[in-house]
Write an enzyme that holds these catalytic residues in place. Structure first.
Site, mmCIF file in Angstrom:
data_model
loop_
_atom_site.group_PDB
_atom_site.id
_atom_site.type_symbol
_atom_site.label_atom_id
_atom_site.label_comp_id
_atom_site.label_asym_id
_atom_site.label_seq_id
_atom_site.Cartn_x
_atom_site.Cartn_y
_atom_site.Cartn_z
ATOM 1 N N GLU A 47 0.870 -1.179 0.000
ATOM 2 C CA GLU A 47 0.000 0.000 0.000
ATOM 3 C C GLU A 47 0.914 1.238 0.000
ATOM 4 O O GLU A 47 1.599 1.509 0.986
ATOM 5 C CB GLU A 47 -0.909 -0.049 1.234
ATOM 6 C CG GLU A 47 -1.832 1.114 1.366
ATOM 7 C CD GLU A 47 -2.604 1.413 0.082
ATOM 8 O OE1 GLU A 47 -3.276 0.508 -0.449
ATOM 9 O OE2 GLU A 47 -2.508 2.560 -0.406
ATOM 10 N N CYS A 78 4.375 -2.393 -8.383
ATOM 11 C CA CYS A 78 3.040 -1.967 -7.944
ATOM 12 C C CYS A 78 3.142 -0.757 -7.005
ATOM 13 O O CYS A 78 3.463 0.334 -7.465
ATOM 14 C CB CYS A 78 2.315 -3.160 -7.350
ATOM 15 S SG CYS A 78 0.530 -2.965 -7.428
ATOM 16 N N HIS A 172 2.989 -7.789 -10.134
ATOM 17 C CA HIS A 172 3.806 -8.403 -9.072
ATOM 18 C C HIS A 172 4.657 -9.535 -9.658
ATOM 19 O O HIS A 172 4.201 -10.686 -9.690
ATOM 20 C CB HIS A 172 2.889 -8.998 -7.984
ATOM 21 C CG HIS A 172 2.323 -8.009 -7.039
ATOM 22 N ND1 HIS A 172 2.739 -7.894 -5.732
ATOM 23 C CD2 HIS A 172 1.363 -7.083 -7.197
ATOM 24 C CE1 HIS A 172 2.061 -6.929 -5.129
ATOM 25 N NE2 HIS A 172 1.221 -6.431 -5.990
ATOM 26 N N GLU A 174 6.984 -11.212 -8.456
ATOM 27 C CA GLU A 174 7.313 -12.267 -7.476
ATOM 28 C C GLU A 174 6.200 -13.305 -7.380
ATOM 29 O O GLU A 174 6.402 -14.368 -6.793
ATOM 30 C CB GLU A 174 7.616 -11.642 -6.092
ATOM 31 C CG GLU A 174 6.412 -11.240 -5.257
ATOM 32 C CD GLU A 174 5.712 -9.955 -5.715
ATOM 33 O OE1 GLU A 174 6.061 -9.413 -6.780
ATOM 34 O OE2 GLU A 174 4.779 -9.521 -5.009
HETATM 35 N N1 GLN Z 1 -3.187 0.163 -4.967
HETATM 36 C C1 GLN Z 1 -2.045 0.054 -4.123
HETATM 37 C C2 GLN Z 1 -1.488 1.409 -3.766
HETATM 38 O O1 GLN Z 1 -2.016 2.390 -4.070
HETATM 39 C C3 GLN Z 1 -0.970 -0.783 -4.761
HETATM 40 C C4 GLN Z 1 -1.395 -2.215 -4.811
HETATM 41 C C5 GLN Z 1 -0.270 -3.195 -4.869
HETATM 42 O O2 GLN Z 1 0.894 -2.885 -4.575
HETATM 43 N N2 GLN Z 1 -0.602 -4.415 -5.158
HETATM 44 O O3 GLN Z 1 -0.455 1.478 -3.181
#
Ligand code: GLN
Length: 197
Positions: A47, A78, A172, A174
């Site tokens: 996040e 991400c 992702h 991984e």
């Molecule tokens: N939506 C998430 C964010 O804003 C990211 C999601 C993820 O890393 N899988 O950080």
């Protein structure tokens, strides 16, 4: 090579495992001393708003920004991609970016958690067939600076980019598996080659 995996929050363990399998020396980064000791860094998914806040409270944000300016090779996946961007659209007002790659990203751009999806990706620089991209509340790249190479796209949106020794993916890597069910380490391997180039 001693590769750090930022371990304040998010999907840390499988990155560590991937680098162990590839024969690198992964270490989880939670404090300045460890950050100072690594030759490359991975910023995992999770996040981005939380990781941004924890980087600040751990006193790591500014030292990390400085190391990135000095050329520390980094892979952001991400949430990590969001943190490495120049600007985040749909971010929280207090969310900070490290400005390590000249892109703007849109958070949760493909929709909410239920809209998470998987896609077979053709990634420039990754040989031997498509890569299994796992997208979880993924961002996409909204603006691409002139010095940035787009390595892969989904539905016309860039989802993997590279500028110098900065590599970002909206998915992702991984979590990717090969047809026989094992881990697919080609993106991690690509990053190790980039980092040691
Ligand atoms: N939506 C998430 C964010 O804003 C990211 C999601 C993820 O890393 N899988 O950080």
């Amino acid at each position: 090579m001693k590769v750090g995996v930022l371990a304040l929050q998010g999907a840390v363990a499988l990155h560590v495992e991937a680098f162990e399998v590839l024969g690198a020396a992964p270490v989880e980064v939670r404090c300045l001393d460890t950050l100072d000791s690594v030759a490359a860094l991975v910023m995992p998914g999770g996040e981005s708003t939380t990781i941004s806040r924890l980087l600040t409270t751990a006193g790591l944000f500014d030292p990390l920004a400085r190391r990135l300016r000095e050329g520390l090779p980094v892979m952001g996946t991400c949430a990590g991609m969001i943190l490495l961007a120049s600007r985040v659209l749909d971010g929280r007002p207090d969310q900070r970016c490290l400005d390590a790659i000249d892109i703007d990203v849109r958070r949760n751009a493909f929709g909410r958690q239920v809209d998470s999806f998987e896609a077979a990706l053709a990634i420039d620089g990754i040989e031997d067939g498509p890569f299994h991209g796992v997208f979880i509340r993924a961002p996409y790249v909204d603006r691409i600076g002139s010095g940035v190479d787009v390595l892969a796209s989904v539905a016309g949106h860039a989802v993997a980019c590279q500028q110098g020794r900065v590599l970002v993916t909206a998915f992702h890597p991984e979590l990717a598996t090969t047809a026989s069910g094992g881990g697919d380490l080609r993106v991690h391997e690509h990053f190790l080659n980039l980092a040691s180039s």
